[in-house]
Design a protein around this motif. Structure first.
Motif, mmCIF file in Angstrom:
data_model
loop_
_atom_site.group_PDB
_atom_site.id
_atom_site.type_symbol
_atom_site.label_atom_id
_atom_site.label_comp_id
_atom_site.label_asym_id
_atom_site.label_seq_id
_atom_site.Cartn_x
_atom_site.Cartn_y
_atom_site.Cartn_z
ATOM 1 N N ILE A 16 0.841 -1.202 0.000
ATOM 2 C CA ILE A 16 0.000 0.000 0.000
ATOM 3 C C ILE A 16 0.874 1.250 0.000
ATOM 4 O O ILE A 16 0.619 2.206 -0.742
ATOM 5 N N LEU A 17 1.930 1.254 0.806
ATOM 6 C CA LEU A 17 2.813 2.419 0.862
ATOM 7 C C LEU A 17 3.490 2.663 -0.478
ATOM 8 O O LEU A 17 3.618 3.812 -0.925
ATOM 9 N N LYS A 18 3.938 1.599 -1.140
ATOM 10 C CA LYS A 18 4.594 1.742 -2.445
ATOM 11 C C LYS A 18 3.616 2.272 -3.481
ATOM 12 O O LYS A 18 3.951 3.153 -4.283
ATOM 13 N N SER A 19 2.412 1.744 -3.474
ATOM 14 C CA SER A 19 1.383 2.210 -4.408
ATOM 15 C C SER A 19 0.999 3.647 -4.116
ATOM 16 O O SER A 19 0.803 4.449 -5.035
ATOM 17 N N ALA A 20 0.895 3.989 -2.837
ATOM 18 C CA ALA A 20 0.548 5.360 -2.458
ATOM 19 C C ALA A 20 1.622 6.331 -2.924
ATOM 20 O O ALA A 20 1.317 7.439 -3.387
ATOM 21 N N ALA A 21 2.885 5.943 -2.814
ATOM 22 C CA ALA A 21 3.971 6.808 -3.274
ATOM 23 C C ALA A 21 3.802 7.119 -4.752
ATOM 24 O O ALA A 21 3.969 8.269 -5.182
ATOM 25 N N LYS A 22 3.452 6.112 -5.538
ATOM 26 C CA LYS A 22 3.275 6.329 -6.981
ATOM 27 C C LYS A 22 2.094 7.250 -7.252
ATOM 28 O O LYS A 22 2.193 8.191 -8.048
ATOM 29 N N VAL A 23 0.972 7.002 -6.598
ATOM 30 C CA VAL A 23 -0.223 7.820 -6.831
ATOM 31 C C VAL A 23 0.008 9.257 -6.359
ATOM 32 O O VAL A 23 -0.305 10.217 -7.074
ATOM 33 N N GLY A 101 15.144 3.098 -6.791
ATOM 34 C CA GLY A 101 13.807 2.532 -6.679
ATOM 35 C C GLY A 101 12.866 3.342 -5.797
ATOM 36 O O GLY A 101 11.749 2.918 -5.524
ATOM 37 N N ALA A 102 13.331 4.506 -5.328
ATOM 38 C CA ALA A 102 12.510 5.322 -4.422
ATOM 39 C C ALA A 102 12.225 6.705 -5.009
ATOM 40 O O ALA A 102 12.026 7.666 -4.278
ATOM 41 N N ASP A 103 12.191 6.805 -6.348
ATOM 42 C CA ASP A 103 11.934 8.101 -6.978
ATOM 43 C C ASP A 103 10.588 8.686 -6.531
ATOM 44 O O ASP A 103 10.477 9.884 -6.257
ATOM 45 N N ASP A 104 9.560 7.832 -6.471
ATOM 46 C CA ASP A 104 8.235 8.331 -6.082
ATOM 47 C C ASP A 104 8.250 8.836 -4.640
ATOM 48 O O ASP A 104 7.721 9.915 -4.346
ATOM 49 N N GLU A 105 8.871 8.074 -3.738
ATOM 50 C CA GLU A 105 8.943 8.489 -2.335
ATOM 51 C C GLU A 105 9.679 9.824 -2.209
ATOM 52 O O GLU A 105 9.288 10.691 -1.423
ATOM 53 N N HIS A 106 10.730 9.974 -2.998
ATOM 54 C CA HIS A 106 11.511 11.210 -2.952
ATOM 55 C C HIS A 106 10.674 12.393 -3.434
ATOM 56 O O HIS A 106 10.718 13.481 -2.844
ATOM 57 N N GLY A 174 15.684 6.064 -12.580
ATOM 58 C CA GLY A 174 15.865 4.700 -13.059
ATOM 59 C C GLY A 174 17.311 4.305 -13.310
ATOM 60 O O GLY A 174 17.571 3.240 -13.866
ATOM 61 N N ALA A 175 18.274 5.146 -12.889
ATOM 62 C CA ALA A 175 19.682 4.803 -13.081
ATOM 63 C C ALA A 175 20.010 3.516 -12.335
ATOM 64 O O ALA A 175 19.514 3.275 -11.243
ATOM 65 N N ASP A 176 20.870 2.688 -12.934
ATOM 66 C CA ASP A 176 21.214 1.420 -12.296
ATOM 67 C C ASP A 176 22.317 1.614 -11.252
ATOM 68 O O ASP A 176 22.844 2.707 -11.079
ATOM 69 N N GLU A 177 22.661 0.521 -10.578
ATOM 70 C CA GLU A 177 23.633 0.610 -9.488
ATOM 71 C C GLU A 177 25.008 1.036 -9.974
ATOM 72 O O GLU A 177 25.705 1.805 -9.300
ATOM 73 N N ALA A 178 25.411 0.566 -11.154
ATOM 74 C CA ALA A 178 26.730 0.936 -11.677
ATOM 75 C C ALA A 178 26.827 2.445 -11.888
ATOM 76 O O ALA A 178 27.839 3.076 -11.548
ATOM 77 N N ALA A 179 25.769 3.051 -12.441
ATOM 78 C CA ALA A 179 25.760 4.499 -12.659
ATOM 79 C C ALA A 179 25.799 5.242 -11.329
ATOM 80 O O ALA A 179 26.459 6.286 -11.204
#
Length: 198
Positions: A16-23, A101-106, A174-179
């Motif tokens: 729910i928290l992940k979905s809420a971050a996106k919305v 993976g936390a762009d929405d939360e940010h 969406g940058a990967d870990e190497a970047a």
């Protein structure tokens, strides 16, 4: 008789928290509705109310969870047993990895904090202050001769490091870990080199 907690309660709450971050990130907190959240989660609106009695409660839990975990990850890295320069490099990398993976939360943190009551804002801002203070303490150990007696200069340097880190989140979603590892090295090198010329 009290209702028992389902075995997957924590997992559903996290979903729910992940979905809420996106919305909240896509629609804005004011425009988002519990119906939108239910659709994004793939569950009924009544089921969301089993976990959160209001949109405001959901926003606070989302930000409290995100910022407290971020604070804990960063503040767990100390200069004990290593040079402050190495601690800085670890902290910079940890921030960038925590953002993955936390762009929405940010985005919700940046825009949604002001929608909460002042007392809740104080709690969340205390997590931010903890992170800033931790970074500042490491920078002060790297260049004490530059910062002793100059708190404004130390704060400016600290916030400049966070500014570089937040720039990456904004311009490289969406940058990967190497970047992220490459950019962490760049930020650390720029910071350490710059401290010597202050």
């Amino acid at each position: 008789m009290a209702r028992t907690i389902a075995k997957d309660h924590g997992e559903k709450r996290a979903q729910i928290l992940k979905s809420a971050a996106k919305v909240f990130a896509d629609q804005g907190f004011d425009r988002a509705s519990m119906a939108m959240l239910a659709r994004e989660c793939g569950i009924s609106k009544a089921n969301i109310y089993h976990y959160y009695d209001s949109k405001d409660a959901l926003l606070y839990d989302l930000l409290d969870n995100y910022l407290s975990n971020l604070r804990d990850r960063i503040c767990a890295i100390t200069p004990d047993g290593k040079s402050p320069e190495d601690a800085l490099r670890e902290i910079v990398l940890e921030v960038l990895l925590a953002y993955q993976g936390a762009d929405d939360e940010h985005r919700v943190q940046s825009a949604g904090l002001a929608a909460l009551p002042e007392e809740q804002q104080k709690v969340l801002k205390s997590y931010q202050r903890d992170m800033v203070g931790h970074m500042a303490a490491v920078l002060a150990r790297i260049a004490p001769e530059r910062f002793d007696g100059h708190p404004a200069k130390l704060r400016a340097a600290t916030m400049s490091v966070f500014g570089m880190l937040n720039w990456f989140y904004m311009w490289n979603p969406g940058a990967d870990e190497a970047a992220r590892r490459d950019y962490a090295r760049l930020v650390s090198d720029l910071t350490l080199g710059g401290l010597q010329t202050l």
